[in-house]
Design a protein around this motif. Structure first.
Motif, PDB file in Angstrom:
ATOM      1  N   GLY A 164       0.803  -1.218   0.000  1.00  0.00           N
ATOM      2  CA  GLY A 164       0.000   0.000   0.000  1.00  0.00           C
ATOM      3  C   GLY A 164       0.834   1.266   0.000  1.00  0.00           C
ATOM      4  N   GLY A 165       2.038   1.186   0.549  1.00  0.00           N
ATOM      5  CA  GLY A 165       2.917   2.347   0.535  1.00  0.00           C
ATOM      6  C   GLY A 165       3.668   2.542  -0.762  1.00  0.00           C
ATOM      7  N   PHE A 186      -0.996  -2.302  -9.940  1.00  0.00           N
ATOM      8  CA  PHE A 186      -0.951  -3.723 -10.280  1.00  0.00           C
ATOM      9  C   PHE A 186      -2.101  -3.984 -11.248  1.00  0.00           C
ATOM     10  CE2 PHE A 186       1.130  -3.382  -6.219  1.00  0.00           C
ATOM     11  CZ  PHE A 186       2.203  -4.249  -6.322  1.00  0.00           C
ATOM     12  N   GLY A 187      -1.801  -3.858 -12.525  1.00  0.00           N
ATOM     13  CA  GLY A 187      -2.846  -3.974 -13.517  1.00  0.00           C
ATOM     14  C   GLY A 187      -3.777  -2.782 -13.460  1.00  0.00           C
ATOM     15  N   SER A 188      -5.067  -3.057 -13.342  1.00  0.00           N
ATOM     16  CA  SER A 188      -6.062  -1.974 -13.276  1.00  0.00           C
ATOM     17  C   SER A 188      -6.275  -1.455 -11.868  1.00  0.00           C
ATOM     18  CB  SER A 188      -7.405  -2.479 -13.830  1.00  0.00           C
ATOM     19  OG  SER A 188      -7.865  -3.603 -13.077  1.00  0.00           O
ATOM     20  N   GLU A 244      -2.791   1.052  -3.361  1.00  0.00           N
ATOM     21  CA  GLU A 244      -3.567   1.314  -2.154  1.00  0.00           C
ATOM     22  C   GLU A 244      -4.858   0.512  -2.135  1.00  0.00           C
ATOM     23  OE1 GLU A 244      -4.169   5.466  -1.753  1.00  0.00           O
ATOM     24  OE2 GLU A 244      -2.051   5.933  -1.422  1.00  0.00           O
ATOM     25  N   ARG A 245      -5.537   0.424  -3.275  1.00  0.00           N
ATOM     26  CA  ARG A 245      -6.798  -0.323  -3.332  1.00  0.00           C
ATOM     27  C   ARG A 245      -6.558  -1.813  -3.133  1.00  0.00           C
ATOM     28  NH1 ARG A 245     -11.131   0.424  -1.547  1.00  0.00           N
ATOM     29  NH2 ARG A 245     -10.868   2.547  -2.294  1.00  0.00           N
ATOM     30  N   TRP A 301      -6.096  -4.006   8.366  1.00  0.00           N
ATOM     31  CA  TRP A 301      -5.645  -2.735   8.915  1.00  0.00           C
ATOM     32  C   TRP A 301      -5.938  -1.589   7.962  1.00  0.00           C
ATOM     33  CZ3 TRP A 301      -4.478  -0.741  13.385  1.00  0.00           C
ATOM     34  CH2 TRP A 301      -3.779   0.462  13.461  1.00  0.00           C
ATOM     35  N   ARG A 302      -5.727  -1.801   6.674  1.00  0.00           N
ATOM     36  CA  ARG A 302      -6.036  -0.755   5.688  1.00  0.00           C
ATOM     37  C   ARG A 302      -7.529  -0.682   5.412  1.00  0.00           C
ATOM     38  NH1 ARG A 302      -2.445   2.192   2.617  1.00  0.00           N
ATOM     39  NH2 ARG A 302      -0.297   1.832   3.244  1.00  0.00           N
ATOM     40  N   ALA A 303      -8.213  -1.827   5.464  1.00  0.00           N
ATOM     41  CA  ALA A 303      -9.650  -1.822   5.187  1.00  0.00           C
ATOM     42  C   ALA A 303     -10.425  -1.080   6.262  1.00  0.00           C
ATOM     43  CB  ALA A 303     -10.152  -3.259   5.064  1.00  0.00           C
ATOM     44  N   VAL A 304      -9.955  -1.133   7.516  1.00  0.00           N
ATOM     45  CA  VAL A 304     -10.706  -0.486   8.586  1.00  0.00           C
ATOM     46  C   VAL A 304     -10.684   1.032   8.432  1.00  0.00           C
ATOM     47  CG1 VAL A 304      -8.877  -0.195  10.314  1.00  0.00           C
ATOM     48  CG2 VAL A 304     -11.198  -0.731  11.052  1.00  0.00           C
ATOM     49  N   PHE A 305      -9.635   1.589   7.854  1.00  0.00           N
ATOM     50  CA  PHE A 305      -9.611   3.030   7.620  1.00  0.00           C
ATOM     51  C   PHE A 305     -10.525   3.420   6.468  1.00  0.00           C
ATOM     52  CE2 PHE A 305      -5.690   2.401  10.003  1.00  0.00           C
ATOM     53  CZ  PHE A 305      -5.759   3.450  10.910  1.00  0.00           C
ATOM     54  N   ASP A 306     -10.665   2.537   5.480  1.00  0.00           N
ATOM     55  CA  ASP A 306     -11.676   2.775   4.445  1.00  0.00           C
ATOM     56  C   ASP A 306     -13.078   2.703   5.038  1.00  0.00           C
ATOM     57  OD1 ASP A 306      -9.764   3.114   2.549  1.00  0.00           O
ATOM     58  OD2 ASP A 306      -9.964   1.129   1.650  1.00  0.00           O
ATOM     59  N   ALA A 307     -13.276   1.774   5.984  1.00  0.00           N
ATOM     60  CA  ALA A 307     -14.590   1.644   6.615  1.00  0.00           C
ATOM     61  C   ALA A 307     -14.942   2.877   7.438  1.00  0.00           C
ATOM     62  CB  ALA A 307     -14.622   0.404   7.507  1.00  0.00           C
ATOM     63  N   MET A 308     -13.944   3.515   8.043  1.00  0.00           N
ATOM     64  CA  MET A 308     -14.196   4.703   8.856  1.00  0.00           C
ATOM     65  C   MET A 308     -14.293   5.969   8.021  1.00  0.00           C
ATOM     66  SD  MET A 308     -11.869   4.103  12.270  1.00  0.00           S
ATOM     67  CE  MET A 308     -10.325   4.052  11.356  1.00  0.00           C
ATOM     68  N   GLY A 309     -14.078   5.852   6.722  1.00  0.00           N
ATOM     69  CA  GLY A 309     -14.135   7.009   5.842  1.00  0.00           C
ATOM     70  C   GLY A 309     -15.559   7.474   5.606  1.00  0.00           C
TER      71      GLY A 309
END
Length: 630
Positions: free
Chosen positions: A194-195, A202-204, A208-209, A217-225
């Protein structure tokens, strides 16, 4: 129930345990304590003038509690799932379960969900608590729902991995350590992805996605967005809009859960019983003769030695004079029954230490643990080196990023090794044999501590080498390097002593692991939480001391319940209530840049706690181990 009798039994007896209700009350109490402490810190640092301040407070606290809950859930889900299966294997009861009419899926899924029942319950009861937090403003109900789903699916993934690894590994330490290392490696790799360490796309998909799809850990910050725009008036459209930020993560997690458990269901009877239970039965002693005609095949010809000799003399009188003497006390024994073969190894004066170091007491495949840890250490070395590429030495806050996670992981592994060295003795039925032997308490305690440090020597030496590398690059002075080296040594000793102390008191492997690793985990999580709150609601030391008093008191009570409830002592009680204030003072000094006071506070409090646990373990060994109650 459809999952099987193992899960049915857990659901039936769980409401009858007092710890179920105590755990729920503690979970709610910690949430309210954290909220009250943050509110007092904020009001002591600034003036609340409008509703926007309430919204900012709710948003900041929500972004603290949810990641904290995620870390705790992932840690305990993996620990309880791996520990539950390992306990069955150590006590030889998993073989009995395999002999029942349960199917593989009932056994694997039932044991997994039974181990995760408490964790799932805590995730569910946290939802109404977060809804209460939403009354401050700045938080929407879809954010709470998404966060709960990320945490729940993360718990199921980590629990599935822990259960599958425990079914494959032979020893408790192998299962716990490999599980923890695998999860840490998984999170670290996707943090690098992600960094942009391996590229931005990576392709399309962007890096970060992709990392948000794979890492909780990264998904929870998307959830709090913020919420996505509504997807239409239909229920399906609104549901899709709510779940769209985490839809990829939920899909990948569901696939991982299904794949890991399908593998465990398929291979459970191949992996178990272990190699020890499948060893071939040695052949009969070579001196035994075949039974005579008409004699049952399972009857020993020498059960009635005199009658056999008289019968032989009557049948063959010419051989009576040459009849061999019957086997006396010195019976020739098959070497396969008396030794493993090969050269006999002398035992040291301390047999406990000899067994911990010179034998494979914790399995044959600890190389996997070392390799995974070396990989994580290499990633930390690369991250530290990259901080010095520009030429200027980074500050302590930037150096803490790659160093602190490796330190905490090392402390957890040393603690796990120490506690499993005791629980494996209990589960294997050898602990009572050691208690009735002539082994002294000093030999036992120091042997277990020495064995823990020897088996975890990589986890102790590599962080020290990393600190030396930082000093070599100019990241710290010689005095600060000395503080760091000796401070780490004391904390390693503290982690091992906590494991030995708790392992001597608890008879249940699952309770021992949860209590011992929980002490180390909560100690560092509490430190991180305090640092975050001080930075988020900055203010003077005097304004923050009073709000954190309740936090420190709660930490002291929890530490005393873990260390001194079963065998209370004045020294352990004093150490339990001294360590949290000393830690708070060390945090404050760290933020002020007074590192010598950090060193004195932490090492002094930790050494006192070590002595408070070590002296009873040696001088009151019979009472601590439960051999006597006098």
């Amino acid at each position: 129930m459809f999952i099987g009798p193992v899960f049915t039994r857990e659901v039936t007896i769980s409401p009858r345990r007092a710890r179920t209700f105590v755990g729920r009350a503690v979970c709610g109490g910690l949430f309210l304590l954290l909220t009250a402490t943050a509110w007092l810190v904020m009001t002591g640092a600034q003036l609340i003038s409008d509703t926007g301040d309430f919204s900012r407070f709710g948003t900041a606290l929500f972004r603290l509690i949810v990641p904290l809950q995620l870390m705790m859930t992932l840690f305990f889900a993996a620990l309880l799932a791996a520990g539950g299966v390992s306990r069955e294997k150590e006590r030889r009861t998993l073989v009995l379960l395999l002999l029942t009419r349960m199917t593989n899926s009932e056994l694997v899924l039932g044991k997994l969900l039974a181990s995760l029942l408490e964790v799932i319950t805590f995730v569910l009861i946290s939802v109404p608590l977060l809804v209460i937090l939403a009354l401050f403003g700045g938080i929407s109900y879809p954010q709470i729902l998404r966060s709960a789903l990320v945490i729940l699916f993360g718990a199921l993934v980590c629990g599935s991995v822990g259960s599958a690894i425990a079914l494959r590994r032979e020893k408790t330490f192998q299962a716990v350590s490999v599980t923890v290392l695998f999860i840490v490696l998984w999170l670290a790799v996707w943090q690098l992805v992600g960094g942009g360490f391996f590229g931005t796309r990576f392709g399309s998909l962007s890096a970060e996605r992709l990392a948000a799809w794979m890492s909780p850990w990264r998904a929870v910050f998307d959830a709090m967005g913020p919420d996505a725009p509504a997807g239409g008036a239909s229920l399906i459209g609104r549901a899709a809009a709510v779940l769209s930020p985490i839809a990829g993560y939920l899909t990948v997690s569901a696939i991982l859960i299904a794949a890991v458990n399908a593998l465990a269901v398929w291979r459970v009877r191949v992996w178990n019983p272990s190699r020890e239970a499948r060893q071939a039965v040695p052949e009969e002693d070579t001196w035994r003769k075949a039974p005579r005609t008409g004699q049952p095949a399972d009857e020993n010809p020498y059960d009635n030695l005199t009658d056999n000799l008289f019968a032989l003399e009557a049948e063959h009188p010419d051989l009576a004079a040459e009849s061999p003497e019957p086997p006396s006390d010195k019976v020739r024994i098959d070497p396969a029954l008396s030794a493993a073969g090969g050269k006999v190894r002398p035992v040291w004066d301390n047999p406990i230490l000899w067994r911990e170091i010179r034998t494979r007491a914790y399995g044959r495949r600890n190389l996997i643990v070392s390799l995974v840890y070396l990989l994580l250490a290499a990633m930390s070395f690369v991250a530290v080196h990259s901080l010095f590429v520009g030429g200027a030495a980074p500050g302590a806050a930037r150096l803490a990023g790659p160093l602190v996670p490796l330190f905490i992981l090392s402390f957890l592994l040393v603690n796990a090794q120490a506690v499993t060295s005791l629980t494996s003795e209990r589960d294997g039925g050898t602990f009572l044999l050691l208690l009735v032997s002539d082994i002294s308490p000093k030999e036992f305690v120091w042997g277990k501590l020495g064995g823990a440090f020897y088996n975890m020597r990589l986890m102790v030496v590599i962080p020290l080498l990393l600190c030396a590398y930082v000093w070599y690059l100019g990241g710290m002075s010689a005095m600060h390097a000395f503080f760091l080296f000796t401070g780490l040594a004391v904390l390693y000793f503290f982690s091992a002593m906590v494991g030995v102390h708790i392992g001597m008191q608890y008879e249940n492997t699952r309770s021992s692991l949860a209590s011992s690793l929980g002490v180390i985990f909560f100690l560092f999580v509490g430190i991180g939480t305090c640092i975050w709150m001080m930075l988020a609601f900055s203010g003077s030391f005097e304004s923050q001391l009073q709000p954190f008093l309740a936090f420190m008191l709660g930490g002291g009570v929890g530490l005393y319940l873990a260390l001194g409830l079963r065998n209370p002592s004045a020294a352990i009680a004093l150490a339990s209530f001294v360590l949290p204030p000393a830690t708070f003072y060390a945090i404050t000094c760290f933020l002020l840049g007074q590192y010598h006071w950090v060193y004195l506070a932490m090492t002094g409090a930790s050494l006192f706690t070590i002595i408070a646990m070590l002296i009873p373990a040696i001088d009151e060994f019979d009472t601590v181990t439960g051999r006597t109650t006098e």
